[in-house]
Design an enzyme around this catalytic site. Sequence first.
Site, PDB file in Angstrom:
ATOM      1  N   HIS A 216     -75.638 -51.737 -20.700  1.00 51.84           N
ATOM      2  CA  HIS A 216     -74.836 -52.894 -21.215  1.00 51.84           C
ATOM      3  C   HIS A 216     -74.935 -54.112 -20.430  1.00 51.84           C
ATOM      4  CE1 HIS A 216     -71.664 -52.380 -18.012  1.00 51.84           C
ATOM      5  NE2 HIS A 216     -71.932 -51.044 -17.997  1.00 51.84           N
ATOM      6  N   ASP A 236     -72.942 -52.320 -11.971  1.00 50.68           N
ATOM      7  CA  ASP A 236     -72.329 -51.993 -13.155  1.00 50.68           C
ATOM      8  C   ASP A 236     -72.376 -53.291 -13.937  1.00 50.68           C
ATOM      9  OD1 ASP A 236     -71.205 -51.013 -15.394  1.00 50.68           O
ATOM     10  OD2 ASP A 236     -69.239 -50.540 -14.366  1.00 50.68           O
ATOM     11  N   GLU A 270     -69.295 -53.444 -23.446  1.00 53.95           N
ATOM     12  CA  GLU A 270     -69.265 -51.887 -23.248  1.00 53.95           C
ATOM     13  C   GLU A 270     -68.033 -51.699 -22.481  1.00 53.95           C
ATOM     14  OE1 GLU A 270     -69.734 -48.339 -20.460  1.00 53.95           O
ATOM     15  OE2 GLU A 270     -69.329 -50.464 -20.248  1.00 53.95           O
ATOM     16  N   GLU A 271     -67.526 -52.536 -21.691  1.00 51.05           N
ATOM     17  CA  GLU A 271     -66.421 -52.356 -20.776  1.00 51.05           C
ATOM     18  C   GLU A 271     -64.873 -52.400 -21.201  1.00 51.05           C
ATOM     19  OE1 GLU A 271     -67.181 -51.574 -17.838  1.00 51.05           O
ATOM     20  OE2 GLU A 271     -68.613 -52.295 -16.703  1.00 51.05           O
ATOM     21  N   ASP A 298     -77.172 -47.297 -17.239  1.00 48.82           N
ATOM     22  CA  ASP A 298     -76.036 -47.733 -16.800  1.00 48.82           C
ATOM     23  C   ASP A 298     -75.773 -47.224 -15.385  1.00 48.82           C
ATOM     24  OD1 ASP A 298     -73.517 -48.815 -16.303  1.00 48.82           O
ATOM     25  OD2 ASP A 298     -72.618 -47.710 -17.907  1.00 48.82           O
ATOM     26  N   HIS A 375     -66.219 -52.401 -10.851  1.00 50.38           N
ATOM     27  CA  HIS A 375     -65.089 -53.207 -11.369  1.00 50.38           C
ATOM     28  C   HIS A 375     -64.252 -53.927 -10.419  1.00 50.38           C
ATOM     29  CE1 HIS A 375     -65.215 -49.915 -14.898  1.00 50.38           C
ATOM     30  NE2 HIS A 375     -66.485 -50.400 -14.835  1.00 50.38           N
TER      31      HIS A 375
END
Length: 408
Positions: A216, A236, A270-271, A298, A375
């Site tokens: 992603h 990520d 994606e997130e 990923d 994140h």
Amino acid sequence: MNIRLSHLLLVSVLTISTHQISAQTRTDAKKEVEHWITIGADSLTGLQERFGNLMKKMDVRDGIAVMKLREEDRNALSDHMHQKHHRCGGFIVHESYEDAKQTLNGIRKRKWIRQHQFLEYSIDQDETVLPMLADVDEANIAQVISHLSSYHNRYYKSQSGVESSKWIGEKWFSLTNGRSDVSLELMDHPRFPQQSVILTIKGSSETDEIIVIGGHADSIAGYWGGSKNHAPGADDNASGIATMTEIIRVAMAHDYKPYKTVQFMAYAAEEVGLVGSNLIAKKYKQENKHVVGVIQLDMTNYKGSDEYDIVMMDDYTNAAQNQFLGQLIDHYVKVPWGFSRCGYACSDHASWSKNGYPASMPHEATMQDGNPHIHSTRDTIDKSNDNGEHAANFAKLGLAYMVELAKQ
Ligand code: BES
Ligand code: ZN
């Protein structure tokens, strides 16, 4: 017969045999009926753990095993195949040993494999793969990670999210030297501006088979995300995109021409629920596209586990392909690998699995040793010692996977 049709058939065969078992168990409870089954040999390890002496491995050839199974254990086996291998069945019941053994002879093998979704995996491309592996350069990976994490974020609704995905498309296309068998597509989404990027190397043959290598493109920070949050997303998932970029660079530098079609996909959004990949996988299914293998890159650049460099997620993935990837690591990458589990549909491989395609996710660490900084504004490349060394293993695995799967 296409994959989904054979899958449906297999489900119905199993449903019928389950009814038959319960009917028989009611009328003839005491008699112990034994049958023979054929099953993908990649499932054996888990089976032996669970069934112990009840199952006797009789004969294995070309990835298929014949073994004895008590009728009363058949439901448990079916259950096991669902839970551990995410297959409906994945085995066939035979009335006699002779009948079971016949499936091992060469004439019927191909048909068996087609009907039960197993590809004939093999490893024999040293000549093509080894020179490619020698060219993998972690510095290129680190550079792409640094560039992608320099955007304020790559959020699916933000301007920088749009621009960063366009940059990925341009970067990938710039590596292809105007080759006429390579094309780039930017896929629009109806409800947000970030596009998914698809780079296609058209196969040299007329086969419709496709191999997908994906990851992603977007990033997120904060529980609710948001266009304003700073989300460098170095691990990520700038790491996965950078890994794919290095695979493309090396393939092009070696003038690699696959027999089957290879597609590189940088998914949008994606997130926020695997949105970009879901759209693509659903479309591919609707259009009856023949995707024979998917890997999801990923998070590839954080070495969280001491014991493993590559970890195969065993849920929402295809057990046979996972095993094949393990063999590729042993043969080509030569680093320790193991299994772990997300426990939920944690990334885009799940979009493909849900649509009936064989997908895997080779990942940087076990779930418990995972990168604690994702994140957040702290997901930066300094958490990986400012280099792309760990991800380089995944570029090698991706190259080996591509060449071994896309060959004739
Ligand atoms: N890269 C993560 C998934 C992940 C995290 C895998 C840690 C292995 C270890 C992915 O980008 C992600 O954040 N997924 C979401 C779920 C998705 C459906 C929105 C997540 O894990 O919360
Ligand atoms: Zn994430």
